[in-house]
Scaffold this motif. Sequence first.
Motif, PDB file in Angstrom:
ATOM      1  N   ALA A   1       0.831  -1.208   0.000  1.00  0.00           N
ATOM      2  CA  ALA A   1       0.000   0.000   0.000  1.00  0.00           C
ATOM      3  C   ALA A   1       0.861   1.252   0.000  1.00  0.00           C
ATOM      4  O   ALA A   1       0.532   2.250  -0.656  1.00  0.00           O
ATOM      5  CB  ALA A   1      -0.933  -0.005   1.199  1.00  0.00           C
ATOM      6  N   CYS A   2       1.982   1.216   0.721  1.00  0.00           N
ATOM      7  CA  CYS A   2       2.856   2.384   0.789  1.00  0.00           C
ATOM      8  C   CYS A   2       3.506   2.664  -0.555  1.00  0.00           C
ATOM      9  O   CYS A   2       3.728   3.829  -0.923  1.00  0.00           O
ATOM     10  CB  CYS A   2       3.926   2.169   1.861  1.00  0.00           C
ATOM     11  N   THR A   3       3.829   1.604  -1.297  1.00  0.00           N
ATOM     12  CA  THR A   3       4.369   1.812  -2.639  1.00  0.00           C
ATOM     13  C   THR A   3       3.342   2.519  -3.515  1.00  0.00           C
ATOM     14  O   THR A   3       3.686   3.402  -4.310  1.00  0.00           O
ATOM     15  CB  THR A   3       4.774   0.469  -3.254  1.00  0.00           C
ATOM     16  N   PHE A   4       2.081   2.159  -3.353  1.00  0.00           N
ATOM     17  CA  PHE A   4       1.035   2.861  -4.098  1.00  0.00           C
ATOM     18  C   PHE A   4       0.923   4.315  -3.649  1.00  0.00           C
ATOM     19  O   PHE A   4       0.639   5.200  -4.465  1.00  0.00           O
ATOM     20  CB  PHE A   4      -0.296   2.141  -3.931  1.00  0.00           C
ATOM     21  N   TRP A   5       1.109   4.573  -2.372  1.00  0.00           N
ATOM     22  CA  TRP A   5       1.089   5.965  -1.905  1.00  0.00           C
ATOM     23  C   TRP A   5       2.234   6.757  -2.532  1.00  0.00           C
ATOM     24  O   TRP A   5       2.072   7.932  -2.870  1.00  0.00           O
ATOM     25  CB  TRP A   5       1.190   6.018  -0.381  1.00  0.00           C
ATOM     26  N   LEU A   6       3.390   6.115  -2.685  1.00  0.00           N
ATOM     27  CA  LEU A   6       4.503   6.777  -3.359  1.00  0.00           C
ATOM     28  C   LEU A   6       4.130   7.089  -4.801  1.00  0.00           C
ATOM     29  O   LEU A   6       4.399   8.202  -5.292  1.00  0.00           O
ATOM     30  CB  LEU A   6       5.755   5.895  -3.302  1.00  0.00           C
TER      31      LEU A   6
END
Length: 604
Positions: free
Chosen positions: A530-535
């Motif tokens: 999910a954090c990669t998507f936030w990036l």
Amino acid sequence: MTAQAPAATPNLDRGIIGNAGLAALIDDQGGLDWMCAPRMDGDPVFCGLLGAGEGEGDGDGCWRFRLSGQRDSSQSYQRNTAVLETILTDDEGNRARIIDFAPRFVMAGRIFRGHSVVRIVEPLSGTPRLTVSLRPRFDYGLQRPEVTRGTNHVRYVLGPQLMRLTTDAPVEYVLSETPFLLEHPLAFILGPDESLSDHPMAIARRFLRDTRRYWLDWVRSLALPADFQEVVIRAAITLKLCSNEETGAIVAALTTSIPEYGASGRTWDYRCCWLRDSYFTVQALNSLNATRTMENYLVYVSNLAAGSESGYMQPLFGLGLERSLDEHIVPGLPGYRGLGPVRRGNAAWTQVQNDGYGSVILAAIQCFFDERLPDMGDEGLFRRLERLGAEAEARWNQPDAGLWEFRTRAEIHTHSALMCWAACDRLARIARKLGLTPDEARWRASAERIRSAILEQGWNHDRGCFVATFGGDEVDASLLLMAQTGFIAAEDPRFLATVAACEADLRFGNHLYRYRRPDDFGAPETAFTACTFWLIDALVRTGRGDEARGIFDDILSRRNHLGLLSEGVHVESGELWGNFPQTYSMVGLINTAMALSRRWEDVL
């Protein structure tokens, strides 16, 4: 029981079938090895995903169809549906197909979502010999059921519940696991201990036809991007399968205790409804015009709010509004790849996590502005949400466990304060829409007060960026959401500096850790997808679209063979780890596809 060949090392090459009331995982050989009953957070009657029952052999806790001399398998979903097909091939070239689904369709003006699994097995070529192995368990793998047979059915006594398999296959061969020639299609329907109204195959074929029609119609109603349509369709169906339509709750994932990585001890039960995760799911489905999940979820949170005298909201609840979700170690299951412990319940329900108030209000705001909805938000709903806003006003600068649910430390987390700001900011917008001028002024003043404090106390002057905690000096991935929530403009130099700091500290190739500071279990070893998507979202917003597209392409390559994602990716091996399928990750697929897609005018 017939001995089976040793299983390969477990992995997350699995598909999901379900109907927004029941869900099951099926491996790439067609083995159903995870299904909880009578709810998605209940006792797993098929628990093979987390290991056989204590002291038992391979295959317990699973429902398998296997060909004699089986050498190959392939698997796919029927287009735009939650109907899964697995094709088995033996060493002589004989082939058989398994069709798996959970019935869901419109009947008598309402959605029928029977608590049953339907499996059709049919020969495709040659004369395959089939072995059926159906070995449910209960009490989290500790107990085998009592089994009684009838002419065309088998009854399983699984503790307090009874389940019945009705089939036109030879019952004797099913119970003895005797190989037999598969000469014509066979139906297997496992569900409540009730008699069928027709022949098993007639029921199975009718349910299949109507279930396919339901999903095709549901997908046809989605507002899809021009690009990545198959990615978005599969993610949207998966999110729908993670909802409990009866109550409106949404689980964070369908499994418990798949480790974040290896023998880390990070094994958590995600079969609960987190206010935070549910907001992201509702937001993604709303963007596709699938607003019924939001409407059902608002009923769920309205019940939660009505049950809280003070307005305080814990971070997660049970699917039936349960508030006490005590965490226990399960003794009867060794865990995924033997990497326990296996847990039931989640102690995070006792934590203070102050971002939940904003999550609920953000999930609700569209119903006040979307004129397509038959029942739009009114002043009554606004007043119920105000109780949550009052908690946000009181708690925004109080220490909490944060969205990463630290178990042994409490700090004032910038993201929690940010979401409290969002609660007040959105209440002001809703009040303006409803013409409630004094209320708008009250919530706007609160939002401005909290925003000013975040800009001051969440900023680290030495590092020149926002940081994870007030007065701290480390970043975490939640800071990348500051522009997405509307707190700060994407082109603001302060946000650009924060993105750069997150990349410097948290980025590993095309993957992003949620944080790097050691926690109760040491330093994290997997990137949180999910954090990669936030990036990616932050990169798109800051004009780095080409780079964002490259990262997205990498993530797409990490999905399993059916397009599904778990919680995290091991940054070196690329292997999927963590509970599965993770709604956070499937939400990211939808949001990123929408952000990176071309406009329809540029395609047609």
